[in-house]
Motif scaffolding. Structure first.
Motif, short mmCIF file in Angstrom:
data_model
loop_
_atom_site.label_atom_id
_atom_site.label_comp_id
_atom_site.label_asym_id
_atom_site.label_seq_id
_atom_site.Cartn_x
_atom_site.Cartn_y
_atom_site.Cartn_z
N VAL A 86 11.12 7.41 -3.12
CA VAL A 86 9.84 7.83 -2.81
C VAL A 86 10.27 8.01 -1.11
O VAL A 86 10.40 7.15 -0.56
CB VAL A 86 8.72 7.19 -3.01
N TYR A 87 9.62 9.45 -0.84
CA TYR A 87 9.94 9.56 0.62
C TYR A 87 8.69 10.05 1.34
O TYR A 87 7.90 10.88 0.51
CB TYR A 87 11.03 10.81 0.62
N ARG A 88 8.27 9.62 2.31
CA ARG A 88 7.28 10.33 3.11
C ARG A 88 7.58 10.90 4.32
O ARG A 88 8.24 10.16 5.33
CB ARG A 88 6.16 9.11 3.39
N LEU A 97 6.20 5.16 6.09
CA LEU A 97 6.29 3.95 4.87
C LEU A 97 5.74 4.83 3.67
O LEU A 97 4.62 5.37 3.73
CB LEU A 97 5.34 2.96 5.47
N ALA A 98 6.67 4.58 2.62
CA ALA A 98 6.22 5.26 1.33
C ALA A 98 5.95 4.34 0.26
O ALA A 98 6.04 4.50 -0.97
CB ALA A 98 7.16 6.42 1.07
N MET A 99 5.59 2.94 0.40
CA MET A 99 5.59 2.13 -0.65
C MET A 99 4.37 2.34 -1.34
O MET A 99 3.26 2.71 -0.90
CB MET A 99 5.30 0.79 0.04
N PRO A 100 4.58 2.39 -2.74
CA PRO A 100 3.69 2.90 -3.72
C PRO A 100 2.22 2.08 -3.51
O PRO A 100 2.37 0.89 -3.32
CB PRO A 100 4.08 2.89 -5.11
N CYS A 101 1.02 2.64 -3.68
CA CYS A 101 -0.01 2.05 -3.56
C CYS A 101 -0.33 1.11 -4.95
O CYS A 101 0.47 1.24 -5.64
CB CYS A 101 -1.38 2.99 -3.42
N GLU A 102 -1.25 0.41 -4.93
CA GLU A 102 -1.54 -0.65 -5.95
C GLU A 102 -1.76 0.35 -7.30
O GLU A 102 -1.15 -0.35 -8.42
CB GLU A 102 -2.71 -1.72 -5.74
N PHE A 103 -2.43 1.37 -7.26
CA PHE A 103 -2.47 2.31 -8.36
C PHE A 103 -1.27 2.75 -8.89
O PHE A 103 -0.86 2.60 -10.20
CB PHE A 103 -3.48 3.28 -8.03
N CYS A 104 -0.52 3.44 -8.19
CA CYS A 104 0.83 3.58 -8.56
C CYS A 104 1.75 2.65 -8.86
O CYS A 104 2.40 2.93 -9.99
CB CYS A 104 1.48 4.45 -7.26
N GLN A 105 1.74 1.47 -8.25
CA GLN A 105 2.48 0.43 -8.83
C GLN A 105 2.06 0.07 -10.17
O GLN A 105 3.00 -0.17 -11.12
CB GLN A 105 2.36 -0.82 -7.90
N ALA A 106 1.00 0.20 -10.66
CA ALA A 106 0.53 -0.13 -11.93
C ALA A 106 0.98 0.92 -12.92
O ALA A 106 1.44 0.63 -14.00
CB ALA A 106 -1.09 -0.24 -12.01
N THR A 119 10.88 4.89 1.71
CA THR A 119 11.22 5.14 2.89
C THR A 119 10.34 4.15 3.60
O THR A 119 8.98 3.83 3.31
CB THR A 119 10.87 6.35 3.41
N ASP A 120 11.03 3.58 4.64
CA ASP A 120 10.06 2.65 5.65
C ASP A 120 10.40 2.82 6.96
O ASP A 120 11.65 2.90 7.58
CB ASP A 120 10.48 1.03 4.96
#
Length: 133
Positions: A86-88, A97-106, A119-120
């Motif tokens: 995932v790239y932002r 920062l492109a860490m997936p949100c909680e919804f996407c993580q689920a 990306t971070d």
């Protein structure tokens, strides 16, 4: 123990995710996602469109996240054990920062994806890794 990919693989898949982010129609930031199962099998970009199940509201604009778009565009048989990149890109062109949100993580967990690289903009490596299960 975190497995580290060879730098060439990381660069190649992040470049694909960056290219996918160029397809974004979001007004604020552009995010691209690539699903890899031995080879790239799906891409997604965040869109200002709605999807009746997966839409979220941000500033009155409904959107679909890049991770979800990549997952729903991929055959189920290719998701189990796959990895995601995932790239932002922020509005000013810098990497974010492109860490997936909680919804996407689920959704990622439910899909059977085993690892997410994102990306971070603060870590020395420039990316983070999320191990699933």
């Amino acid at each position: 123990m975190v497995l580290r990919k060879q730098t060439s693989d990381l660069n190649m898949y992040f470049q694909l995710a960056k290219a996918a982010s160029k397809l974004s129609t979001h007004f604020k930031h552009h995010i691209g996602a690539v699903i890899v199962n031995k080879k790239p099998v799906s891409i997604g970009a965040n869109l200002s469109k709605t999807h009746p199940v997966f839409a979220t509201e941000e500033n009155g604009v409904y959107s679909i996240h890049a991770e979800v778009k990549a997952i729903i565009s991929c055959p189920r048989s290719k998701l189990e054990g796959a990895e995601m990149w995932v790239y932002r890109e922020k509005a000013d062109g810098s990497v974010g920062l492109a860490m997936p949100c909680e919804f996407c993580q689920a959704i990622i967990v439910e899909a059977g994806i085993k690892r997410v690289y994102y990306t971070d903009d603060v870590s020395p490596e420039g990316y983070g890794i999320m191990e699933i299960g």
